[in-house]
Design a protein around this motif. Structure first.
Motif, mmCIF file in Angstrom:
data_model
loop_
_atom_site.group_PDB
_atom_site.id
_atom_site.type_symbol
_atom_site.label_atom_id
_atom_site.label_comp_id
_atom_site.label_asym_id
_atom_site.label_seq_id
_atom_site.Cartn_x
_atom_site.Cartn_y
_atom_site.Cartn_z
ATOM 1 N N CYS A 230 62.526 32.889 34.841
ATOM 2 C CA CYS A 230 63.223 32.567 36.082
ATOM 3 C C CYS A 230 63.926 31.218 35.967
ATOM 4 O O CYS A 230 63.524 30.350 35.173
ATOM 5 N N SER A 231 64.967 31.049 36.770
ATOM 6 C CA SER A 231 65.682 29.786 36.844
ATOM 7 C C SER A 231 65.935 29.468 38.304
ATOM 8 O O SER A 231 66.570 30.251 39.016
ATOM 9 N N VAL A 232 65.406 28.343 38.764
ATOM 10 C CA VAL A 232 65.570 27.914 40.146
ATOM 11 C C VAL A 232 65.996 26.455 40.151
ATOM 12 O O VAL A 232 65.327 25.605 39.541
ATOM 13 N N SER A 233 67.106 26.178 40.814
ATOM 14 C CA SER A 233 67.622 24.800 40.906
ATOM 15 C C SER A 233 67.739 24.173 39.511
ATOM 16 O O SER A 233 67.347 23.021 39.280
ATOM 17 N N ASP A 234 68.265 24.960 38.570
ATOM 18 C CA ASP A 234 68.476 24.529 37.180
ATOM 19 C C ASP A 234 67.184 24.221 36.442
ATOM 20 O O ASP A 234 67.209 23.607 35.365
ATOM 21 N N GLU A 235 66.054 24.613 36.990
ATOM 22 C CA GLU A 235 64.764 24.462 36.319
ATOM 23 C C GLU A 235 64.299 25.840 35.848
ATOM 24 O O GLU A 235 64.271 26.783 36.636
ATOM 25 N N GLU A 236 63.932 25.956 34.592
ATOM 26 C CA GLU A 236 63.504 27.233 34.042
ATOM 27 C C GLU A 236 61.984 27.293 33.942
ATOM 28 O O GLU A 236 61.333 26.307 33.591
ATOM 29 N N PHE A 237 61.446 28.442 34.261
ATOM 30 C CA PHE A 237 60.012 28.670 34.134
ATOM 31 C C PHE A 237 59.768 30.152 33.896
ATOM 32 O O PHE A 237 60.658 30.991 34.096
ATOM 33 N N VAL A 238 58.545 30.462 33.439
ATOM 34 C CA VAL A 238 58.163 31.845 33.154
ATOM 35 C C VAL A 238 57.049 32.247 34.108
ATOM 36 O O VAL A 238 56.039 31.544 34.230
ATOM 37 N N LEU A 239 57.239 33.364 34.790
ATOM 38 C CA LEU A 239 56.256 33.907 35.727
ATOM 39 C C LEU A 239 55.556 35.097 35.068
ATOM 40 O O LEU A 239 56.204 36.047 34.644
ATOM 41 N N THR A 240 54.238 35.035 34.989
ATOM 42 C CA THR A 240 53.449 36.098 34.369
ATOM 43 C C THR A 240 52.408 36.595 35.360
ATOM 44 O O THR A 240 51.695 35.794 35.970
ATOM 45 N N VAL A 241 52.331 37.905 35.524
ATOM 46 C CA VAL A 241 51.320 38.536 36.384
ATOM 47 C C VAL A 241 50.488 39.475 35.512
ATOM 48 O O VAL A 241 51.028 40.370 34.854
ATOM 49 N N ILE A 242 49.175 39.240 35.489
ATOM 50 C CA ILE A 242 48.254 40.036 34.680
ATOM 51 C C ILE A 242 47.182 40.633 35.579
ATOM 52 O O ILE A 242 46.635 39.948 36.443
ATOM 53 N N ALA A 243 46.883 41.912 35.378
ATOM 54 C CA ALA A 243 45.757 42.565 36.059
ATOM 55 C C ALA A 243 44.800 43.072 34.989
ATOM 56 O O ALA A 243 45.221 43.773 34.061
ATOM 57 N N ARG A 244 43.534 42.708 35.116
ATOM 58 C CA ARG A 244 42.493 43.147 34.183
ATOM 59 C C ARG A 244 41.516 44.037 34.936
ATOM 60 O O ARG A 244 40.849 43.586 35.867
ATOM 61 N N ARG A 245 41.408 45.259 34.507
ATOM 62 C CA ARG A 245 40.514 46.199 35.167
ATOM 63 C C ARG A 245 39.145 46.208 34.468
ATOM 64 O O ARG A 245 39.068 46.321 33.241
ATOM 65 N N SER A 246 38.082 46.096 35.253
ATOM 66 C CA SER A 246 36.735 46.056 34.682
ATOM 67 C C SER A 246 36.352 47.422 34.122
ATOM 68 O O SER A 246 36.666 48.459 34.701
ATOM 69 N N ARG A 247 35.618 47.405 32.992
ATOM 70 C CA ARG A 247 35.111 48.659 32.415
ATOM 71 C C ARG A 247 33.768 49.041 33.014
ATOM 72 O O ARG A 247 33.270 50.144 32.777
ATOM 73 N N HIS A 248 33.146 48.141 33.781
ATOM 74 C CA HIS A 248 31.864 48.438 34.406
ATOM 75 C C HIS A 248 32.081 49.288 35.662
ATOM 76 O O HIS A 248 32.850 48.914 36.547
ATOM 77 N N TYR A 249 31.405 50.403 35.725
ATOM 78 C CA TYR A 249 31.496 51.329 36.869
ATOM 79 C C TYR A 249 32.953 51.745 37.119
ATOM 80 O O TYR A 249 33.439 51.784 38.251
ATOM 81 N N ALA A 250 33.651 52.057 36.032
ATOM 82 C CA ALA A 250 35.067 52.427 36.115
ATOM 83 C C ALA A 250 35.212 53.938 36.235
ATOM 84 O O ALA A 250 34.380 54.696 35.742
ATOM 85 N N GLY A 251 36.280 54.354 36.870
ATOM 86 C CA GLY A 251 36.524 55.788 36.973
ATOM 87 C C GLY A 251 37.601 56.120 37.976
ATOM 88 O O GLY A 251 38.470 55.306 38.290
ATOM 89 N N THR A 252 37.534 57.330 38.483
ATOM 90 C CA THR A 252 38.540 57.836 39.397
ATOM 91 C C THR A 252 38.124 57.617 40.850
ATOM 92 O O THR A 252 36.995 57.243 41.147
ATOM 93 N N ARG A 253 39.039 57.878 41.744
ATOM 94 C CA ARG A 253 38.925 57.458 43.139
ATOM 95 C C ARG A 253 37.635 57.914 43.813
ATOM 96 O O ARG A 253 36.841 57.099 44.286
#
Length: 778
Positions: A230-253
Motif C-alpha cells: 500500500c501507499s498512503v501520503s507517499d509512505e509505503e507499507f505492506v499489509l498482511t492478514v494471516i488466519a491460523r486454524r487450530s488442528r485441535h477439535y477441528a472439523g465440519t460445521r
C-alpha cells in the motif's frame, strides 16, 4: 529453482543454510532423497529403506556434501546397484508433507510445486501448487494390498483434505507463531511442529521422532494468507492478514460444535494483522501487529444436521455443571496471549434459539470469575449484532469500532523495529538440532550482531475473543471492525499520517474489508462448505440489493446442502489427516461407522501407536493380516448420513447497549493494567494516541494498492547442474471459482432433486442442475 514469483525491485530475502529443493532417486532396496540449499553450497542425503512394507526406516547422513562430492557419491551408488538397474531419478520436490500408512505399505507425501504468496521480515512464505503420493516399498506380493478397493478408498479420503488450497509454509520463519512470538523468542533447539496450528503434525511425527529435527519436512499452517503493498501520503507499507486454524477439535460445521474435555473449541482461528513500513535496505524495519481470535461457544452443545431442517435445534449438554472444560479453555488463552481476555459474544437475544447458549455462556463466565481476583476476571460483552444491524448498519458498526477501540487500549499491540531475518536463529537451531550449521566455537554475539537485534517498544497483552453461533458471518464483521481500529493505531505508530482510517469511504478501509471478506470466505468454505454470507459487509458498502439477497440465499442453500450430504465424509478425511482416527484391527472401515463411533475428537492416538523400537512407526501395524482377504474384499460405502435469557450483572462485565447509543460503558476495573504479558519479563508501553475518537464516515483520500500477485510477478529462474535439472514452472490459482458448485452427495443418483424446505421450486431445480459441477473437496 523452477518458477518463482518475483517483485522488482525488492529487498534481499533471508539467505539461510536450509534445504529448499530435493531430488528423489531410487534403487531396488532404497530411496535416496538428496536436498540442497538455495545457493547450492551444500547437499545432504536421507536414505529410506524400501524392503519392509510395514515399517518406516529412515537413515540420515549427517555429512554436508559439496557438489562434486554428491556427484561422485551418486555414481558409486549407481555402480553398486547396476545389477538391479542402477540409480534412477524419480521426482523433484520442495519438502516432505509427511508419511502415512493405511492397510498396506507406507506412502510419502511431498510438495511437487510451490507458489510464493508473500514475505514476512524477509522470510519467503509459500503455498502449495501440486503434491505427489509415493509408495515407499518396492512392489512385491506383500504390497498388493495397495491396489485393493479399501486401500484406494483410504488414499482418496486423505486427498479430500486438499493441501493445495489455503495451506502455507516457510522454510526460515515459524509461520505457526505470531510476529511477537518470533521476534521475542530466545529459545533454541526445540521442535515446534507439535503446536496447535501445524496441521501435518501427525503426518510428520514419525520422521521427526526418528531424526530429531525438521530438516526434511515443512510445517503446514491451514487458514488464510494475504499480503498487499500500500501507499498512503507517499509512505509505503505492506499489509498482511494471516488466519491460523487450530488442528485441535477441528472439523465440519455440525460435527464439531462447542468444546471438548481438553478445553479445545471448534472452529478456533487466530487472526494476525501485520503492518510493515518500507525502508531502505540495511535499516531496521518498523513493524507492528495485532492478534485476535475466534472460537465456538466453549460449552458442551451440538446440533443434529438434517436435510429437512436448515436450522436445527441447539442441544445443550449439562454434563459439565462446574464448567471445568470452559475454565481450561480460558486458562489456555491466558497462557498464550496474556492475562486480559476480552470476550465479544454476538449471539442473538430474546426468543431466538441462540438465547439458550447466551444464557449458559453467561453463567459459565460468572462461575469462572467468582473463583478469581478482580484483575483476573474475564471481560465479557454481550452484543446482539443481528438486532443492531436491523436498526442500521452504520450504527451497529460504530458499536463494534468502539468495542475494538476500548479492547485495543487495554491489551495494546506489538510494535518493534527489527532487521530482516529476525527470528531466524531459532529456526536454524531447530532444524539442525543434532547437526548445527553454526560454529559452536564462535562468539555468541559480536557488537555488530547486538546492534542488529530487534528494538521492542510495546507488547500485546491479552486478546479479544469473538464468537457468534458459527464463528463465521457475524464474527467476520466484528473482527474487521477491530482490525480497522487497530490499523489506524498501527499506521500512527509507524508515522504514517492521513485522514481517519475508520471511514467506509477510505480506500484503505475498503482494502482491509476485502481482505477480511476473503478470509471469511476461506474459513467458511473450510468449516461450513460455502462462502460466508455478505449481508452485513454489503450493507456497510451500501450495495445491499435484490441481487445480493439472491446470492446470500444461494450461499445458504449451498451451505445446507454440504452440511447435510458432504460433512460426514469430510470429517472422516480431517480425522485421518490429523491422526484422530484411521484403520484399526478388529474395527470396520471409517465409512461403515456411525458419527458417534468415530467423530469423538478425543481419540488417544498415542495409546494406539505400536512401540516399534527400530522404526518408531506412527501408524498401526496390522500383524497377522490376511493379504489375500484384503485384496479380494469389496466393501460397500455406507449410505447413512451423519448427524445447537439469563443476563450477568456488572461484576461479570456483561453489558448490552441500546441501538441508539454507540458509547461503550466498560466497568472501571476494565481500565486496569498490569496483566501478564504475552511474553513474561517483558515490559509494555501503551500509546493510545489516535484512539480517543472513532471518527464518522465522511472522509476519503487517494491510496495505491498492489496485491501479492502483482508484488511477486511470476517468472522463471533457470539453473542446472549434474544433480538437479530445474524446470520452469508456472502456477495458476486453485482457490475458488466465480460460480457456485453443488457436488453430489453420497446417497444421491443423477437427476435427484435436493430437498431444501423453505425455498421455492426455483431452488429445487437450481440445485438439481448444480449437481453437474465438480466436487469441491478433491
Amino acid at each position: 529453482m523452477g518458477s518463482e514469483p518475483r517483485d522488482e525491485p525488492r529487498c534481499k530475502l533471508v539467505d539461510l543454510p536450509f534445504l529448499h529443493k530435493f531430488k528423489l532417486y531410487s534403487t531396488h532396496t532404497n530411496y535416496y532423497l538428496i536436498g540442497r540449499d538455495e545457493n547450492k553450497t551444500f547437499w545432504r542425503i536421507l536414505k529410506i529403506d524400501r524392503t519392509d512394507p510395514t515399517e518406516l526406516n529412515l537413515f540420515e547422513d549427517p555429512t554436508r556434501y559439496t557438489h562434486d562430492e554428491i556427484v561422485q557419491l551418486k555414481k558409486w551408488i549407481s555402480r553398486g546397484n547396476q545389477k538391479y538397474g542402477g540409480l534412477r531419478a524419480e521426482t523433484t520436490c520442495y519438502g516432505i508433507i509427511g508419511f502415512v500408512r493405511f492397510l498396506g505399505p507406507y506412502y510419502m507425501l511431498v510438495i511437487k510445486r510451490r507458489k510464493k504468496v508473500g514475505e514476512i521480515c524477509g522470510h519467503a512464505v509459500y503455498g502449495i501448487a501440486e503434491t505427489e503420493q509415493i509408495m515407499i516399498p518396492y512392489p512385491s506380493p506383500e504390497t498388493r494390498v495397495a491396489n485393493s478397493l479399501a486401500e484406494r478408498r483410504y488414499k482418496n479420503l486423505l486427498k479430500m483434505v486438499d493441501v493445495r488450497t489455503n495451506f502455507y509454509f516457510s522454510y526460515t520463519y515459524h509461520l505457526m507463531y505470531t510476529l511477537q512470538t518470533n521476534v521475542c523468542n530466545t529459545e533454541s533447539g526445540e521442535i515446534h511442529d507439535e503446536t496447535m496450528f501445524v496441521w501435518n503434525e501427525y503426518l510428520t511425527h514419525g520422521i521427526r521422532r526418528i531424526l530429531q529435527n525438521t530438516v526434511w519436512t515443512v510445517s503446514l499452517v491451514y487458514g488464510f494468507f494475504q499480503q498487499t503493498k500500500c501507499s498512503v501520503s507517499d509512505e509505503e507499507f505492506v499489509l498482511t492478514v494471516i488466519a491460523r486454524r487450530s488442528r485441535h477439535y477441528a472439523g465440519t460445521r455440525y460435527l464439531r460444535r462447542g468444546i471438548n474435555d481438553a478445553g479445545n473449541v471448534a472452529n478456533e482461528v487466530e487472526i494476525e494483522q501485520i503492518v510493515t513500513k518500507e525502508v531502505p535496505e540495511g535499516q531496521k524495519v518498523p513493524m507492528t501487529s495485532v492478534v485476535q481470535m475466534r472460537g465456538s461457544i466453549p460449552l458442551f452443545w451440538s446440533q443434529e444436521t438434517s436435510v429437512f431442517t436448515p436450522q436445527p435445534d441447539i442441544i445443550l449438554n449439562n454434563k459439565d455443571v462446574k464448567h471445568v472444560a470452559t475454565r481450561r479453555h480460558f486458562e489456555n488463552l491466558k497462557q498464550r496471549y496474556g492475562r486480559l481476555i476480552i470476550i465479544l459474544n454476538l449471539l442473538k437475544t430474546g426468543k431466538h434459539r441462540e438465547s439458550i447458549l447466551r444464557a449458559e455462556f453467561g453463567k459459565a463466565i460468572s462461575s469462572i470469575n467468582k473463583g478469581t481476583t478482580r484483575e483476573n476476571h474475564l471481560k465479557a460483552i454481550h452484543f446482539d449484532l443481528n438486532k443492531h444491524y436491523k436498526s442500521g448498519a452504520d450504527g451497529a458498526f460504530e458499536h463494534l469500532c468502539n468495542y475494538g477501540k476500548r479492547a485495543l487500549e487495554l491489551i495494546n499491540l506489538f510494535f518493534c523495529e527489527a532487521p530482516l531475518g529476525v527470528g531466524a536463529e531459532a529456526v536454524i537451531n531447530d532444524s539442525f538440532f543434532n547437526n548445527p550449521i553454526m560454529n559452536e566455537d564462535e562468539e555468541e554475539t559480536s557488537p555488530e550482531e547486538e546492534a542488529l537485534k530487534a528494538d521492542i517498544f510495546s507488547l500485546q497483552n491479552g486478546v479479544l475473543r469473538s464468537n457468534c453461533i458459527d464463528c463465521l458471518d457475524r464474527t467476520n464483521v466484528a473482527q474487521y471492525a477491530h482490525g480497522l481500529v487497530a490499523l489506524a493505531q498501527q499506521l500512527h505508530l509507524l508515522g504514517i499520517t492521513g485522514p481517519p482510517i475508520v471511514d467506509k469511504n477510505n480506500p484503505l478501509a475498503k482494502k482491509l474489508m476485502e481482505a477480511y471478506e476473503k478470509m471469511g470466505d476461506a474459513i467458511a468454505m473450510q468449516y461450513a462448505g460455502s462462502d460466508a454470507h455478505i449481508k452485513m459487509f454489503s450493507a456497510l458498502r451500501g450495495d445491499w440489493n435484490m441481487m445480493m439477497k439472491h446470492r446470500d440465499m444461494i450461499t445458504a442453500v449451498r451451505r445446507h446442502y454440504n452440511n447435510a450430504y458432504m460433512d460426514s465424509e469430510k470429517q472422516n478425511a480431517i480425522n485421518m489427516f490429523l491422526g484422530q482416527s484411521g484403520p484399526q484391527l478388529g474395527r470396520p472401515a471409517l465409512w461403515e461407522l456411525r458419527s458417534d463411533q468415530h467423530n469423538t475428537g478425543n481419540l488417544d492416538i498415542e495409546n494406539l501407536r505400536p512401540r516399534i523400537s527400530r522404526s518408531f512407526s506412527d501408524n498401526l501395524l496390522l500383524e497377522g493380516l490376511d493379504i489375500e482377504e484384503l485384496i479380494n474384499e469389496n466393501p460397500q460405502p455406507s449410505r447413512e448420513g451423519l448427524n445447537g435469557g439469563w443476563e450477568t450483572n456488572s461484576e461479570v462485565g456483561f453489558f448490552e447497549p441500546e441501538p441508539a447509543s454507540p458509547s461503550v460503558h466498560f466497568e472501571d476495573h476494565l481500565r486496569g493494567t498490569g496483566s501478564k504479558q504475552m511474553f513474561p519479563d517483558s515490559g509494555s508501553t501503551s500509546d493510545s494516541q489516535g484512539l480517543d475518537d472513532v471518527p464518522g464516515f465522511s472522509h476519503s483520500y487517494n491510496a495505491k494498492f498492489t496485491t501479492a500477485d502483482e508484488m511477486f510477478e511470476r517468472c522463471s529462474s533457470m539453473s542446472s547442474d549434474n544433480m538437479f535439472s530445474d524446470i520452469a514452472e508456472s502456477f495458476t490459482s486453485t482457490t475458488g471459482t466465480d460460480h457456485f458448485e453443488f457436488p453430489p452427495g453420497p446417497s444421491q443418483t443423477e437427476g435427484e432433486y435436493v430437498l431444501v424446505p423453505g425455498f421455492s421450486n426455483e431452488f429445487y431445480h437450481w440445485v438439481q442442475h448444480g449437481r453437474a459441477f465438480s466436487r469441491v473437496w478433491r
